[in-house]
Motif scaffolding. Sequence first.
Motif, PDB file in Angstrom:
ATOM      1  N   VAL A  39      33.016 122.829 101.494  1.00 57.04           N
ATOM      2  CA  VAL A  39      34.146 123.676 101.003  1.00 57.04           C
ATOM      3  C   VAL A  39      34.870 122.732  99.959  1.00 57.04           C
ATOM      4  CG1 VAL A  39      36.069 125.019 101.315  1.00 57.04           C
ATOM      5  CG2 VAL A  39      33.968 125.333 102.829  1.00 57.04           C
ATOM      6  N   LYS A  40      35.456 121.850 100.268  1.00 52.68           N
ATOM      7  CA  LYS A  40      36.296 120.815  99.488  1.00 52.68           C
ATOM      8  C   LYS A  40      35.345 120.580  98.181  1.00 52.68           C
ATOM      9  CE  LYS A  40      38.521 116.357  99.280  1.00 52.68           C
ATOM     10  NZ  LYS A  40      39.094 115.124 100.053  1.00 52.68           N
ATOM     11  N   ALA A  41      34.252 120.352  98.257  1.00 56.13           N
ATOM     12  CA  ALA A  41      33.468 119.915  97.088  1.00 56.13           C
ATOM     13  C   ALA A  41      33.287 121.217  96.119  1.00 56.13           C
ATOM     14  CB  ALA A  41      32.204 119.253  97.457  1.00 56.13           C
ATOM     15  N   VAL A  42      33.025 122.491  96.755  1.00 55.98           N
ATOM     16  CA  VAL A  42      32.889 123.575  95.940  1.00 55.98           C
ATOM     17  C   VAL A  42      33.866 123.815  95.150  1.00 55.98           C
ATOM     18  CG1 VAL A  42      32.573 125.935  96.093  1.00 55.98           C
ATOM     19  CG2 VAL A  42      30.711 124.388  97.342  1.00 55.98           C
ATOM     20  N   ASN A  43      35.314 123.833  95.998  1.00 57.33           N
ATOM     21  CA  ASN A  43      36.485 124.131  95.280  1.00 57.33           C
ATOM     22  C   ASN A  43      36.669 123.335  94.293  1.00 57.33           C
ATOM     23  OD1 ASN A  43      37.441 126.046  97.161  1.00 57.33           O
ATOM     24  ND2 ASN A  43      38.525 124.552  98.352  1.00 57.33           N
ATOM     25  N   ALA A  44      36.289 122.000  94.077  1.00 58.62           N
ATOM     26  CA  ALA A  44      36.449 121.012  93.055  1.00 58.62           C
ATOM     27  C   ALA A  44      35.724 121.110  91.958  1.00 58.62           C
ATOM     28  CB  ALA A  44      36.570 119.685  93.649  1.00 58.62           C
ATOM     29  N   GLU A  45      34.366 121.910  92.268  1.00 60.04           N
ATOM     30  CA  GLU A  45      33.535 121.911  91.045  1.00 60.04           C
ATOM     31  C   GLU A  45      33.088 123.285  90.622  1.00 60.04           C
ATOM     32  OE1 GLU A  45      30.042 119.398  91.992  1.00 60.04           O
ATOM     33  OE2 GLU A  45      31.224 118.312  93.427  1.00 60.04           O
ATOM     34  N   ALA A  46      33.429 124.198  91.234  1.00 59.15           N
ATOM     35  CA  ALA A  46      32.618 125.570  90.823  1.00 59.15           C
ATOM     36  C   ALA A  46      33.857 126.766  91.034  1.00 59.15           C
ATOM     37  CB  ALA A  46      31.690 126.102  92.041  1.00 59.15           C
ATOM     38  N   GLU A  47      33.352 127.918  90.237  1.00 61.30           N
ATOM     39  CA  GLU A  47      34.270 129.017  90.164  1.00 61.30           C
ATOM     40  C   GLU A  47      33.655 130.093  91.322  1.00 61.30           C
ATOM     41  OE1 GLU A  47      35.468 130.037  85.873  1.00 61.30           O
ATOM     42  OE2 GLU A  47      33.811 128.601  85.867  1.00 61.30           O
ATOM     43  N   LEU A 238      17.829 120.405  98.897  1.00 64.96           N
ATOM     44  CA  LEU A 238      18.837 119.970  97.891  1.00 64.96           C
ATOM     45  C   LEU A 238      19.302 118.363  98.295  1.00 64.96           C
ATOM     46  CD1 LEU A 238      21.085 123.149  97.310  1.00 64.96           C
ATOM     47  CD2 LEU A 238      18.981 122.222  95.646  1.00 64.96           C
ATOM     48  N   LYS A 239      19.432 118.300  99.338  1.00 63.95           N
ATOM     49  CA  LYS A 239      19.704 117.019  99.996  1.00 63.95           C
ATOM     50  C   LYS A 239      18.501 116.108  99.614  1.00 63.95           C
ATOM     51  CE  LYS A 239      23.123 117.797 103.436  1.00 63.95           C
ATOM     52  NZ  LYS A 239      23.472 117.606 104.920  1.00 63.95           N
ATOM     53  N   LYS A 240      17.428 116.470  99.696  1.00 59.43           N
ATOM     54  CA  LYS A 240      16.241 115.377  99.426  1.00 59.43           C
ATOM     55  C   LYS A 240      16.166 115.112  98.019  1.00 59.43           C
ATOM     56  CE  LYS A 240      12.170 117.074  99.562  1.00 59.43           C
ATOM     57  NZ  LYS A 240      10.833 117.521 100.071  1.00 59.43           N
ATOM     58  N   LEU A 241      16.318 116.207  97.163  1.00 57.05           N
ATOM     59  CA  LEU A 241      16.159 116.053  95.754  1.00 57.05           C
ATOM     60  C   LEU A 241      17.325 115.555  94.850  1.00 57.05           C
ATOM     61  CD1 LEU A 241      14.032 119.402  94.929  1.00 57.05           C
ATOM     62  CD2 LEU A 241      13.311 116.929  95.366  1.00 57.05           C
ATOM     63  N   THR A 242      18.642 115.988  95.516  1.00 56.94           N
ATOM     64  CA  THR A 242      19.944 115.517  94.673  1.00 56.94           C
ATOM     65  C   THR A 242      20.675 114.915  95.493  1.00 56.94           C
ATOM     66  OG1 THR A 242      20.930 117.770  95.087  1.00 56.94           O
ATOM     67  CG2 THR A 242      19.590 117.739  93.599  1.00 56.94           C
ATOM     68  N   GLY A 243      20.710 114.648  96.824  1.00 53.15           N
ATOM     69  CA  GLY A 243      21.571 114.117  97.611  1.00 53.15           C
ATOM     70  C   GLY A 243      22.697 115.001  97.780  1.00 53.15           C
ATOM     71  N   ARG A 244      22.827 116.167  97.270  1.00 55.92           N
ATOM     72  CA  ARG A 244      24.029 117.147  97.524  1.00 55.92           C
ATOM     73  C   ARG A 244      23.698 118.355  98.238  1.00 55.92           C
ATOM     74  NH1 ARG A 244      27.398 118.173  93.070  1.00 55.92           N
ATOM     75  NH2 ARG A 244      28.968 117.786  94.443  1.00 55.92           N
ATOM     76  N   PRO A 245      24.524 118.911  99.016  1.00 52.12           N
ATOM     77  CA  PRO A 245      24.247 120.195  99.779  1.00 52.12           C
ATOM     78  C   PRO A 245      24.187 121.537  99.008  1.00 52.12           C
ATOM     79  CG  PRO A 245      26.582 119.498 100.087  1.00 52.12           C
ATOM     80  CD  PRO A 245      26.048 118.533  99.444  1.00 52.12           C
ATOM     81  N   PHE A 246      24.645 121.595  97.825  1.00 52.57           N
ATOM     82  CA  PHE A 246      24.649 122.726  97.239  1.00 52.57           C
ATOM     83  C   PHE A 246      24.393 122.359  95.516  1.00 52.57           C
ATOM     84  CE2 PHE A 246      29.006 121.135  97.194  1.00 52.57           C
ATOM     85  CZ  PHE A 246      29.359 121.147  95.679  1.00 52.57           C
ATOM     86  N   LEU A 247      23.932 123.444  94.930  1.00 52.51           N
ATOM     87  CA  LEU A 247      23.551 123.282  93.407  1.00 52.51           C
ATOM     88  C   LEU A 247      24.611 124.208  92.845  1.00 52.51           C
ATOM     89  CD1 LEU A 247      21.181 122.833  91.511  1.00 52.51           C
ATOM     90  CD2 LEU A 247      20.297 124.942  91.653  1.00 52.51           C
TER      91      LEU A 247
END
Length: 251
Positions: A39-47, A238-247
């Motif tokens: 949630v913290k990461a989404v708040n910082a990066e998305a709308e 996503l974690k395997k391809l990008t290392g992140r839990p969301f796109l």
Amino acid sequence: MSSGSGAGNGGGVPAKRRVAAASDLHCRPEHGGKMRELVKAVNAEAELLLICGDLTDRGQPDEAKVLADALSGLTVPCAAVFGNHDLDRGVSAELAKILGDAGVEVLDGDHLILVDDIGVAGVKGFMGGFGSATLQAFGEVPLKAFVQEAVSEALKLEAALSQLDTDRRIVIMHYTPIVETTVGENVEIRAFLGSSRLAAPIDLYGADVVFHGHAHHGALEGRTTNGTPVYNVAMPLLKKLTGRPFLVIDV
């Protein structure tokens, strides 16, 4: 319904928005910290945030409460659909209320406008295969009921999309509408990961992008017959391809 204001563009083409999408969170009671980090990461990066099913691991209310507690910290709108894991205990209405109280709009053949120019249509979807290998409703009664579930989900999506009147439209579902994003999964199970019946309403009414999950070992992206981009946002993939839990993409 609003058709978009063109804010920041002098009334021209609406500015693109940062959309975060994830699926297959499989939240368990011990995952609160991990969900709060997401949630913290989404708040910082998305709308806005879109979650494409399997929010919980076994469809239990205590799992939904842990996730809802984390998602209550979102500062952006959030919509979701359920996946097969969320339905395991038969208490989807209770799960939807728990998540709804945290501000998450759970869609099931519904549509909504998350921001003034982006509409979202959501269904769970179902399985049954793709193209010429799509399972048909012939033979035993149980088989016909199986096929009818896929048909019903496609009709729900068609109804939701037909009512959306926004500049941009996003579809979220758990099962995939195209075979391309199942590539990487065992060939034997690909027909159980989605159905091309789900792609028909997308190509009929149009969408800017489709997000789904379920195929943990599939491919990241593909396109419908008419060219609509489809992204598999299952968290394990996503974690395997990008290392992140969301796109995050611009829509």
